[in-house]
Write an enzyme that holds these catalytic residues in place. Sequence first.
Site, mmCIF file in Angstrom:
data_model
loop_
_atom_site.group_PDB
_atom_site.id
_atom_site.type_symbol
_atom_site.label_atom_id
_atom_site.label_comp_id
_atom_site.label_asym_id
_atom_site.label_seq_id
_atom_site.Cartn_x
_atom_site.Cartn_y
_atom_site.Cartn_z
ATOM 1 N N ASP A 37 13.324 4.136 -1.339
ATOM 2 C CA ASP A 37 13.620 2.731 -1.561
ATOM 3 C C ASP A 37 13.181 1.926 -0.339
ATOM 4 O O ASP A 37 13.468 2.306 0.804
ATOM 5 C CB ASP A 37 15.121 2.567 -1.802
ATOM 6 C CG ASP A 37 15.505 1.162 -2.185
ATOM 7 O OD1 ASP A 37 14.951 0.650 -3.166
ATOM 8 O OD2 ASP A 37 16.353 0.569 -1.498
ATOM 9 N N GLU A 55 8.406 2.495 -2.181
ATOM 10 C CA GLU A 55 8.064 1.082 -2.198
ATOM 11 C C GLU A 55 7.465 0.686 -0.849
ATOM 12 O O GLU A 55 8.162 0.686 0.161
ATOM 13 C CB GLU A 55 9.314 0.235 -2.457
ATOM 14 C CG GLU A 55 9.920 0.447 -3.832
ATOM 15 C CD GLU A 55 11.165 -0.396 -4.016
ATOM 16 O OE1 GLU A 55 11.169 -1.245 -4.921
ATOM 17 O OE2 GLU A 55 12.126 -0.216 -3.254
#
Length: 825
Positions: free
Chosen positions: A525, A554
Amino acid sequence: MIVRAYIDDFNEIVVVLSQMVHSVKKEDFKVFLNEEEIDIERIDKIIPHSDNPFEAEIRGYEICDQKGKIRFVLKEGHFDYHRKPLRKPVFVIGEMNGWQISPEWEMTYSKLRGRYELIKDLKEIKIGQKFKFAEGASQKLWYPPGFGNDIVISEYFEREAAFTNMIRIFTSKRLLPNLKYKIVYKTEHIWARPREILTRPEFFYPGELGIKYEPYCTYFKLWAPTAYKVKVKIFDESENFRFEKEMARSENGTWNIHLTGDLKNHYYLYEVWHYNYDEDEGFIVYEVPDPYSKASSSNSQKSFIFDPADTLIEGWQQDEFVKTIEKQQDAIIYEMHVRDFTIDKTSCVDEKFRGKFLGLCQQSFYKEKFSTGLLHLKELGITHIHLLPISDFGSVDDKNPDKKYNWGYDPVLYQCPEYWYSTKSGGIEALKELRTMVRTLHQNGIGVVMDVVFNHTYHTRGGKFSIFDKIVPGYFYRIDDYGDYSNATGCGNELATEKPMVRKFILDTIIYWTEEFHIDGFRFDLMGLIDGLTMRMIAREVRKRNPRALIYGEGWVMGDSLCLLEEMATIESTVHQGYSIGLFNDRIRDSIRGDLDGFKTGYMHGNLSDVERLKQGIKAAIDDFAKEPDECVNYCSCHDNLTLFDKAQKTMVGEDIFWIDRACRLANAIILTSQGIAFLHGGVEFNRSKGGHPNTYNAGDSINKIDWSLKEKFYDTFKFYCDLIKLRKEHLAFRMRSSGEIRKYLKFLPAPDGIVAFLISYPYDVWKKIIVAYNPFKEKKVITLPEGVWKIKANDGIIFSEENEQEAIGSFEIAPSSLFIAYQK
């Protein structure tokens, strides 16, 4: 007037003032330990970083603010001929490296700033040394106009004339982080907090932390170098307090103790005493779980002592990582939340297992005809299921699982499973049930990817679920000179992944899940806030244990962070390249769907404004942010923002459901026929909706649940996904092994306006030539076929079986809003 004081080395204190000053005197400062004054050897002004971005480009370098590093800068505009980024290496040569061209001094191109850059440690460079920029090897050197002469490294400002609000004090006596030092400036005083001193090798502990259980004794070890005192508190099986013992200070900032007797199924907490740096006297005392907890009581309250042998399940020793892929781009990833997948009654999972790890282990059918859960995944054919966070998080109530809902991006105990997904809150049952889920998925050929959150924590400081700050205040986070937490995450804090013991914790955690639970991969994340060295070490350590492991995340460039942008694993950097670390490709996503939640349209709607970005994505972004295809994760929807179907409904108001469904099929048909890693949002295969809600992280089951009746309603769409996934898995041509192969064997073809078509001539596939084309319009389009007879494999929203394939010569009509595939053997 004094804002903060920090201990940054064994003989170094940095003082931050509230106002800029022109001059300071040694006699203005005093340092005390208790009532004893410590001699000051000297003081230095810390010259601030220039706010003028053009100075660095004119000067050719800049000092990186508060990082002890220098950044060499060469703007692309200084070149006197056309240059493609990253094609021709540029080097820094000078007195500091013996005027040698070396890969260690090669600059890299920053797309974000439009210039070549190189960051080096200032310890390697002295003020007054000369350098210049050079290109080429052997005897041939090239210098940009205006940069041909030697450049001298000098101070930003004349030291004596500069204003500053930061002073460095050098003491004659060795400083320690577990003692309280008073800093006096004129008539004011403040207490120095340990900071960079904790990053020194003397405070790096490479060994195991946490507990080690034996029937006759339990060993406890905690890293808390700044603590005044630490106790371990023991609670019985009913969580009633039994006794406490003071721990002993040990090597490298650790505390340890061993307690005799059998403590199995007992609970424990650490009581950590810290100096109160805001007051002249007193301590701040916290009771806190072990950050290395492998199990806990309900809702992360206490750490649990158990025998690891008790958590093993039948057949676990025979369980293995999935071997269904060879390279990362072979993966077809299906993202899902454990609770969403089976919580609805239409899942037909046993009620007691709905929303649980064990719900993913059942063989179930909707209306006794349509497979759900595990059997659905198997029928769909994906290679890996990506589960939103399954390690402990703080926003739900384990004891009352229907009371609150959350996706789980609020981590607390990173090495402990989330009991919300277990049939029993607290203890070891969750560990056994998680292993059962992993083994069941493995037995069905499906890998398990964990979504991990190492960019922030749920709470900090003295918050209820604050763990790190209660043990080593401030160390685990990026905090500025004024004591404010860096907040590029938008969640109130950022983990300082570049610090040695933070990096160790992350590596220890990832290795634990890999070794003990056979997790097949990790999705990071906000990976863009994790430094590149940490990500590279993670990739290396995980793949030592599982060469086929998936590593991706990400790579967004977030807000202002105290970590250098060039050191972060973002879509604008190169630190991930060459390590098979995948980054989500937002460029292909936006080119297909338009924006995330608004009314902007994309290629799936017939909007041709971003076709070039679409083509880049089809080639796995190898001419963009990826060096190799395994560094690009292509997708058009995920748990964030509107589902693909909701986005289509919002932007196709008044359209028949047929055309909305067709547009959604086309969107993921592009993903599944592009190079790189394919990623699907769970439920997209039967047009999952969240009622038009763009951010459902805490919206509850009614919005987030999977409604399995949709599979009956959109069964043809589901079959389209099944057949296309099967086709991708059967043909290596859609998963080429390198950027060199993609450049050589994938060529875009001339096609009618708006049609994107390409030819794959991959010699290692059973199909020697493949044509793929996309028609986003509501009318048929004719495509000209290269010479020869072509078999039509896909058209009109269908993947044809071999017996239903048509033949074509010369040209063929592509159906409206459709994927077209033709091949020659």
